[in-house]
Design a protein around this motif. Structure first.
Motif, PDB file in Angstrom:
ATOM      1  N   VAL A  74       0.827  -1.213   0.000  1.00 31.42           N
ATOM      2  CA  VAL A  74       0.000   0.000   0.000  1.00 31.42           C
ATOM      3  C   VAL A  74       0.861   1.262   0.000  1.00 31.42           C
ATOM      4  CG1 VAL A  74      -0.234   0.216   2.522  1.00 31.42           C
ATOM      5  CG2 VAL A  74      -2.059   1.047   1.024  1.00 31.42           C
ATOM      6  N   SER A  75       2.082   1.163   0.498  1.00 29.55           N
ATOM      7  CA  SER A  75       2.951   2.337   0.550  1.00 29.55           C
ATOM      8  C   SER A  75       3.292   2.875  -0.832  1.00 29.55           C
ATOM      9  CB  SER A  75       4.250   2.002   1.297  1.00 29.55           C
ATOM     10  OG  SER A  75       4.975   0.989   0.619  1.00 29.55           O
ATOM     11  N   MET A  76       3.277   2.005  -1.827  1.00 30.63           N
ATOM     12  CA  MET A  76       3.614   2.425  -3.188  1.00 30.63           C
ATOM     13  C   MET A  76       2.564   3.354  -3.784  1.00 30.63           C
ATOM     14  SD  MET A  76       5.361  -0.876  -5.014  1.00 30.63           S
ATOM     15  CE  MET A  76       4.071  -2.052  -4.628  1.00 30.63           C
ATOM     16  N   LYS A  77       1.413   3.441  -3.104  1.00 25.04           N
ATOM     17  CA  LYS A  77       0.318   4.258  -3.630  1.00 25.04           C
ATOM     18  C   LYS A  77       0.203   5.602  -2.910  1.00 25.04           C
ATOM     19  CE  LYS A  77      -2.331   0.192  -5.053  1.00 25.04           C
ATOM     20  NZ  LYS A  77      -3.629  -0.546  -4.949  1.00 25.04           N
ATOM     21  N   ALA A  78       1.299   6.029  -2.292  1.00 26.70           N
ATOM     22  CA  ALA A  78       1.290   7.330  -1.626  1.00 26.70           C
ATOM     23  C   ALA A  78       0.953   8.439  -2.609  1.00 26.70           C
ATOM     24  CB  ALA A  78       2.642   7.591  -0.965  1.00 26.70           C
ATOM     25  N   TYR A  79       1.379   8.248  -3.856  1.00 32.48           N
ATOM     26  CA  TYR A  79       1.121   9.272  -4.880  1.00 32.48           C
ATOM     27  C   TYR A  79      -0.371   9.518  -5.074  1.00 32.48           C
ATOM     28  CZ  TYR A  79      -0.037   5.477  -8.122  1.00 32.48           C
ATOM     29  OH  TYR A  79      -0.622   4.396  -8.728  1.00 32.48           O
ATOM     30  N   GLU A  80      -1.187   8.491  -4.840  1.00 29.87           N
ATOM     31  CA  GLU A  80      -2.635   8.659  -5.020  1.00 29.87           C
ATOM     32  C   GLU A  80      -3.192   9.684  -4.031  1.00 29.87           C
ATOM     33  OE1 GLU A  80      -4.459   4.841  -4.690  1.00 29.87           O
ATOM     34  OE2 GLU A  80      -3.744   4.159  -6.656  1.00 29.87           O
TER      35      GLU A  80
END
Length: 408
Positions: A36-42
């Motif tokens: 889930v950390s990879m979706k910080a950009y969202e």
């Protein structure tokens, strides 16, 4: 502690207890899942932000734990600046260095998201930076204590913990060391609660076993101190017991099976729930003493807590038996039919057994020096009294006795 000092502490704590609901402390928007950390950009896209200031330490970068997160930001067109100089016990100067880099890069703080990747040190550094951005003419030392941040709006904060222990992603506190005095203190303010907490178990699988152990024991200390104190509420007790069940079931699994993503996820949730509990119910003398050890000797916070906690609970004696008995039942320690006293003793033994299983020493390897012990006791007393709603108030002499039992 004498009767008059105790009365003052209790009046102070009772007043704070009444006022606490008026503070409207927010809970972060929490997401928990593999990667889930990879979706910080969202999150940044959702808020219309195109810039990020990423705060971490060199070891996180070396291990590659930040790579996918940074790649996600870059691929989504978000410009980021990486500050990777966070120290294990962040200092005032450490935060000032981060501030200098931030202001060199950006002139409009509200256009930039702050993202912390790491343990409590990185997240606390992010919070302290937030405090400085909100109060450009106010030093961190001036913001020590409670409700001294305020100020104008500052950047959005996203916390991505890489350990399961501090719960900093859920709390209103930032713990900083004043290097001039070696005093480790907390800045407590509702503005410091991150807006988002991303709990990603994949970031924890490469943790050294000892870090898994001491951060897990830090979470356990949060549970115990928030639950046995006088500042708890129905809600904080619920969070503490949820965390206790998860810690009892999963901490040793994480230590023995580092790739067990389910156990890692459960410990992240335990740390988070414990954070929600103690940010409202506060901690106690174990934390105050641990901060003194950290400021004066750079002892890791979780290690100090793991060693101090059972000694402190024994010192509290019968006053905490009933509450420790509840924790024992949740942790499935001892027998259901046991008396509260026996359950409390079983729970303290459970803590010592956890330490032994995870090779945490019984005492800190620090040479006994009465002058330094007295200084630590004084610092701990200053931090805890009258703020922390501990089950039994203690004076400096009593704290000296506890500290003396935790060092060689």
């Amino acid at each position: 502690m004498n009767i008059f000092s105790t009365a003052y502490c209790r009046v102070y704590q009772s007043t704070l207890y009444v006022l606490m609901p008026l503070l409207r402390i927010r809970e972060p928007i929490m997401q928990v899942d593999d990667n889930v950390s990879m979706k910080a950009y969202e999150i940044l896209n959702r808020h219309g932000l195109k810039k990020a200031f990423v705060i971490t330490d060199k070891n996180i970068v070396k291990l590659g734990l930040a790579n996918k997160i940074l790649a996600g930001l870059k691929n989504s067109g978000i410009e980021y600046c990486l500050f990777d100089d966070v120290r294990s016990n962040p200092t005032v100067q450490n935060v000032e260095d981060a501030l200098k880099v931030f202001l060199t890069k950006y002139d409009r703080p509200l256009d930039v998201a702050l993202i912390a990747i790491g343990g409590g040190s990185s997240i606390d550094t992010m919070k302290a930076l937030y405090a400085r951005l909100a109060n450009p003419n106010k030093s961190l030392n001036k913001m020590a204590g409670i409700l001294r941040v305020g100020g104008k709006k500052a950047p959005l904060m996203i916390a991505i913990p890489t350990t399961a222990g501090t719960g900093s992603e859920a709390t209103l506190a930032a713990v900083i060391v004043d290097e001039a005095s070696h005093h480790k203190y907390a800045i407590n303010d509702p503005h410091l609660v991150p807006q988002y907490a991303l709990l990603d178990p994949t970031l924890l699988v490469d943790l050294p076993p000892f870090i898994t152990a001491i951060t897990g024991m830090d979470a356990l200390t949060h549970v115990v101190e928030s639950y046995i104190g006088h500042g708890n509420t129905k809600k904080t007790k619920k969070y503490a017991l949820m965390a206790m069940e998860k810690i009892a079931t999963n901490l040793l699994k994480c230590y023995r099976e580092p790739n067990n993503l389910h156990a890692r996820k459960e410990m992240l949730l335990a740390s988070y729930y414990a954070g929600l509990a103690f940010t409202r119910a506060y901690v106690g003398y174990s934390h105050a003493i641990s901060h003194a050890f950290g400021g004066l000797y750079n002892v890791p916070h979780g290690l100090a807590n793991a060693i101090i906690l059972p000694v402190l609970l024994e010192e509290y004696g019968p006053r905490v038996n009933k509450k420790l008995a509840v924790l024992a039942d949740v942790a499935k320690v001892g027998l259901k039919a046991d008396t509260p006293e026996h359950k409390a003793q079983a729970f303290i033994k459970f803590i010592r057994d956890l330490n032994k299983e995870m090779e945490i020493p019984e005492k800190l390897d620090i040479h006994y020096n009465f002058h330094m012990v007295a200084k630590m006791a004084t610092l701990a007393s200053k931090e805890a009294n009258p703020l922390y709603p501990v089950p039994v108030t203690m004076d400096i002499a009593q704290l000296v006795s506890i500290i003396s039992k935790t060092i060689k």
